[in-house]
Design an enzyme around this catalytic site. Structure first.
Site, PDB file in Angstrom:
ATOM      1  N   ASP A   1     -12.727   4.739 -10.389  1.00 57.83           N
ATOM      2  CA  ASP A   1     -13.289   3.443  -9.986  1.00 57.83           C
ATOM      3  C   ASP A   1     -14.806   3.546 -10.051  1.00 57.83           C
ATOM      4  O   ASP A   1     -15.382   4.615  -9.824  1.00 57.83           O
ATOM      5  CB  ASP A   1     -12.845   3.079  -8.568  1.00 57.83           C
ATOM      6  CG  ASP A   1     -13.000   1.585  -8.291  1.00 57.83           C
ATOM      7  OD1 ASP A   1     -11.985   0.871  -8.289  1.00 57.83           O
ATOM      8  OD2 ASP A   1     -14.149   1.126  -8.087  1.00 57.83           O
ATOM      9  N   SER A   2     -15.461   2.432 -10.378  1.00 60.88           N
ATOM     10  CA  SER A   2     -16.923   2.456 -10.493  1.00 60.88           C
ATOM     11  C   SER A   2     -17.622   2.335  -9.139  1.00 60.88           C
ATOM     12  O   SER A   2     -18.838   2.505  -9.049  1.00 60.88           O
ATOM     13  CB  SER A   2     -17.392   1.314 -11.406  1.00 60.88           C
ATOM     14  OG  SER A   2     -16.904   0.089 -10.909  1.00 60.88           O
TER      15      SER A   2
ATOM     16  N   ARG B   1       3.523  -2.169  -6.098  1.00 63.06           N
ATOM     17  CA  ARG B   1       3.335  -0.717  -5.939  1.00 63.06           C
ATOM     18  C   ARG B   1       4.623  -0.086  -5.428  1.00 63.06           C
ATOM     19  O   ARG B   1       5.066   0.945  -5.934  1.00 63.06           O
ATOM     20  CB  ARG B   1       2.180  -0.458  -4.964  1.00 63.06           C
ATOM     21  CG  ARG B   1       0.832  -0.780  -5.556  1.00 63.06           C
ATOM     22  CD  ARG B   1      -0.293  -0.280  -4.684  1.00 63.06           C
ATOM     23  NE  ARG B   1      -0.513  -1.103  -3.514  1.00 63.06           N
ATOM     24  CZ  ARG B   1      -1.527  -1.983  -3.366  1.00 63.06           C
ATOM     25  NH1 ARG B   1      -2.413  -2.119  -4.313  1.00 63.06           N
ATOM     26  NH2 ARG B   1      -1.669  -2.686  -2.257  1.00 63.06           N
TER      27      ARG B   1
ATOM     28  N   ASP C   1      -5.374  -1.572 -13.557  1.00 64.41           N
ATOM     29  CA  ASP C   1      -5.384  -2.726 -12.636  1.00 64.41           C
ATOM     30  C   ASP C   1      -6.823  -3.224 -12.462  1.00 64.41           C
ATOM     31  O   ASP C   1      -7.424  -3.082 -11.390  1.00 64.41           O
ATOM     32  CB  ASP C   1      -4.765  -2.294 -11.287  1.00 64.41           C
ATOM     33  CG  ASP C   1      -4.644  -3.451 -10.311  1.00 64.41           C
ATOM     34  OD1 ASP C   1      -4.757  -4.617 -10.720  1.00 64.41           O
ATOM     35  OD2 ASP C   1      -4.425  -3.169  -9.109  1.00 64.41           O
TER      36      ASP C   1
ATOM     37  N   CYS D   1      -5.328  -9.960 -13.274  1.00 63.27           N
ATOM     38  CA  CYS D   1      -5.396 -10.926 -12.164  1.00 63.27           C
ATOM     39  C   CYS D   1      -6.268 -12.119 -12.555  1.00 63.27           C
ATOM     40  O   CYS D   1      -6.777 -12.825 -11.699  1.00 63.27           O
ATOM     41  CB  CYS D   1      -5.882 -10.261 -10.885  1.00 63.27           C
ATOM     42  SG  CYS D   1      -7.491  -9.491 -11.017  1.00 63.27           S
TER      43      CYS D   1
HETATM   44  C1  LIG Z   1      -8.399  -5.413  -8.786  1.00 61.51           C
HETATM   45  S1  LIG Z   1      -9.328  -4.132  -8.064  1.00 61.51           S
HETATM   46  C2  LIG Z   1      -8.198  -2.803  -8.120  1.00 61.51           C
HETATM   47  C3  LIG Z   1      -7.151  -2.832  -7.037  1.00 61.51           C
HETATM   48  C4  LIG Z   1      -6.418  -1.535  -6.871  1.00 61.51           C
HETATM   49  N1  LIG Z   1      -5.815  -1.082  -8.094  1.00 61.51           N
HETATM   50  C5  LIG Z   1      -5.384  -1.648  -5.775  1.00 61.51           C
HETATM   51  O1  LIG Z   1      -4.186  -1.732  -6.102  1.00 61.51           O
HETATM   52  O2  LIG Z   1      -5.761  -1.665  -4.596  1.00 61.51           O
HETATM   53  C6  LIG Z   1     -10.450  -3.687  -9.334  1.00 61.51           C
HETATM   54  C7  LIG Z   1     -11.274  -2.434  -9.091  1.00 61.51           C
HETATM   55  O3  LIG Z   1     -11.965  -2.146 -10.302  1.00 61.51           O
HETATM   56  C8  LIG Z   1     -13.222  -1.571  -9.994  1.00 61.51           C
HETATM   57  N2  LIG Z   1     -14.023  -1.750 -11.211  1.00 61.51           N
HETATM   58  C9  LIG Z   1     -14.587  -2.878 -11.698  1.00 61.51           C
HETATM   59  N3  LIG Z   1     -15.144  -2.644 -12.906  1.00 61.51           N
HETATM   60  C10 LIG Z   1     -14.932  -1.337 -13.195  1.00 61.51           C
HETATM   61  C11 LIG Z   1     -15.238  -0.500 -14.304  1.00 61.51           C
HETATM   62  N4  LIG Z   1     -15.873  -0.986 -15.369  1.00 61.51           N
HETATM   63  N5  LIG Z   1     -14.862   0.786 -14.274  1.00 61.51           N
HETATM   64  C12 LIG Z   1     -14.221   1.271 -13.178  1.00 61.51           C
HETATM   65  N6  LIG Z   1     -13.879   0.535 -12.112  1.00 61.51           N
HETATM   66  C13 LIG Z   1     -14.233  -0.756 -12.120  1.00 61.51           C
HETATM   67  C14 LIG Z   1     -13.673  -2.295  -8.756  1.00 61.51           C
HETATM   68  O4  LIG Z   1     -14.577  -1.511  -8.013  1.00 61.51           O
HETATM   69  C15 LIG Z   1     -12.341  -2.511  -8.017  1.00 61.51           C
HETATM   70  O5  LIG Z   1     -12.119  -1.489  -7.079  1.00 61.51           O
END
Ligand SMILES: C[S@@+](CC[C@H](N)C(=O)[O-])C[C@H]1O[C@@H](n2cnc3c(N)ncnc32)[C@H](O)[C@@H]1O
Length: 400
Positions: A252-253, A213, A301, A341
């Site tokens: 985000d969901s 980041r 991400d 990831c």
């Molecule tokens: C790897 S984390 C993201 C980390 C974040 N970008 C950071 O740098 O802190 C993945 C995120 O995707 C969200 N997520 C999972 N499936 C999703 C979907 N279908 N649509 C939106 N968000 C989703 C989860 O709630 C989680 O917060």
């Protein structure tokens, strides 16, 4: 001196271990000579090759497919408080040399010689995960060693990860020694984020992307419109807004994640520039593509689409679909920051996938940066799955 039980390997099954790997799979054990059933989940045992020569000491779990994880290449190593203190001191000292502030992954399991143990540091507070029967059993020793190592304000065991199922362990969140406040703070760059620990994911913060980041934020500062997809607490997006991006959509969901983005945007004086939407990313992309709006940068991400090797095929399709949509939404000259990831999706495959996604939607791209997990998530060369995070910063070319 404890008497060590032993696990005897089949012929040649010591080769991978001697080459640097740390896991023994149950089908590699000569169960005729040393039945796994005689062992207690979490105990220490010596690992021997087919000729009876020692390979090292491991913590074992007869119930798990990964039935032993090496903690040392020497036999008869007792995982005592002193032993933990040595490992923890080594892990902490390299982080202290690398990071200016006490916010990082302090222990990254196998990579720090502590298989199954994860500890994230938020100043004087630690959030830990014991993901194997061995570490679960040794928790009192770990706590004692941590108390000797540092001024520990509080420790929380966030033992609710799905991987514990494979070890026959329950999912539970439990306090350790000291006091852990409900909300923790993380400082990243000039931003301060608050995390509501009980509502947060995993250990609370995605430290693995911290260095990425900070490397990429400056590229996003002069953007008019940015989307931070799968944003969690909005760390990518808030950083872009703080450096000048005029408008950032975080998607985000998770409701708690979206609430946290709003709170953190307000607390950092960025609420005018940041919106947080609770929605499925796929759907959000479809809605945006149906409009004329095009963005200057999109960050993708997502969570691991391939947590297991058998998920890789489906995961590649999912990564490709999301990246194609994101690429279509970016104006010519704009940027895509895209990450995976999934430990089983290797870097070259991901690069190939993004290239194909671009051509499939008739875009030409150039890769500006390759991203990887930060140095607080060290890699074991012989264990490719330890190198799980990969990312690309890609520019969509204006004309070609
Ligand atoms: C790897 S984390 C993201 C980390 C974040 N970008 C950071 O740098 O802190 C993945 C995120 O995707 C969200 N997520 C999972 N499936 C999703 C979907 N279908 N649509 C939106 N968000 C989703 C989860 O709630 C989680 O917060």
């Amino acid at each position: 001196m404890p008497t060590f039980d032993a696990i005897c390997l089949k012929k040649n099954e010591d080769r991978r271990l001697r080459g640097g790997h740390l896991w023994v799979f149950s089908n590699e054990v000569d169960v005729g000579a040393t039945p796994l059933t005689g062992l207690v989940a979490g105990q220490a045992a010596n690992v021997l090759d087919a000729d009876g020569r020692p390979v090292g000491t491991a913590l074992v779990n007869p119930r798990s497919l990964i039935c032993a994880r090496l903690i040392s290449r020497r036999p008869d190593v007792e995982p005592s408080v002193e032993w933990f203190l040595g490992r923890l001191r080594s892990a902490l000292s390299i982080r202290e040399r690398i990071f200016d502030q006490p916010f990082y992954r302090m222990v990254f399991g196998e990579s720090d010689g502590l298989p199954g143990l994860v500890i994230d540091r938020f100043g004087g507070v630690l959030v830990a995960q014991a993901n194997t029967a061995g570490m679960e059993r040794l928790r009192p020793k770990i706590e004692q060693a941590l108390g000797q190592l540092m001024r520990l304000e509080g420790l929380l065991w966030r033992n609710d990860a799905a991987v514990r199922d494979f070890e026959g362990l329950g999912r539970v969140i439990e306090p350790g020694p000291g006091r852990v406040p409900e909300k923790l703070a993380v400082i990243e760059g000039d931003l301060r984020f608050e995390i509501d620990l009980m509502a947060s994911q995993k250990t609370g913060w995605y430290f693995d992307q911290q260095a990425n980041r900070q490397r990429v934020w400056p590229l996003l500062g002069d953007c008019e419109r940015v989307a931070d997809l799968y944003s969690y607490h909005g760390a990518w997006g808030l950083g872009a807004a703080a450096l000048g991006a005029a408008h950032v959509d975080c998607v985000d969901s998770s409701l708690s994640a979206v609430n946290a983005i709003r709170d953190n945007a307000r607390a950092n004086g960025l609420e005018e520039r940041v919106t947080a939407v609770r929605q499925d990313v796929d759907q959000w992309l479809d809605e945006q593509l149906a409009t004329k709006v095009r963005l200057d940068a999109v960050i993708v991400d997502p969570p691991a689409f391939a947590p297991r090797s058998r998920d890789v095929k489906a995961a590649l399709t999912a990564y490709r679909r999301i990246n194609e949509k994101a690429l279509r939404l970016i104006r010519p000259g704009g940027l895509l920051v895209t990450c995976s990831c999934s430990s089983h999706v290797f870097e070259d495959r991901f690069l190939d996938l993004v290239g194909k996604a671009a051509r499939h939607v008739d875009r030409d791209v150039q890769v500006l940066m390759r991203l990887e997990q930060g140095p607080d998530h060290p890699v074991i060369p012989a264990m490719p799955v330890s190198r799980y995070l990969k990312g690309l910063v890609v520019r969509v070319l204006e004309t070609f």
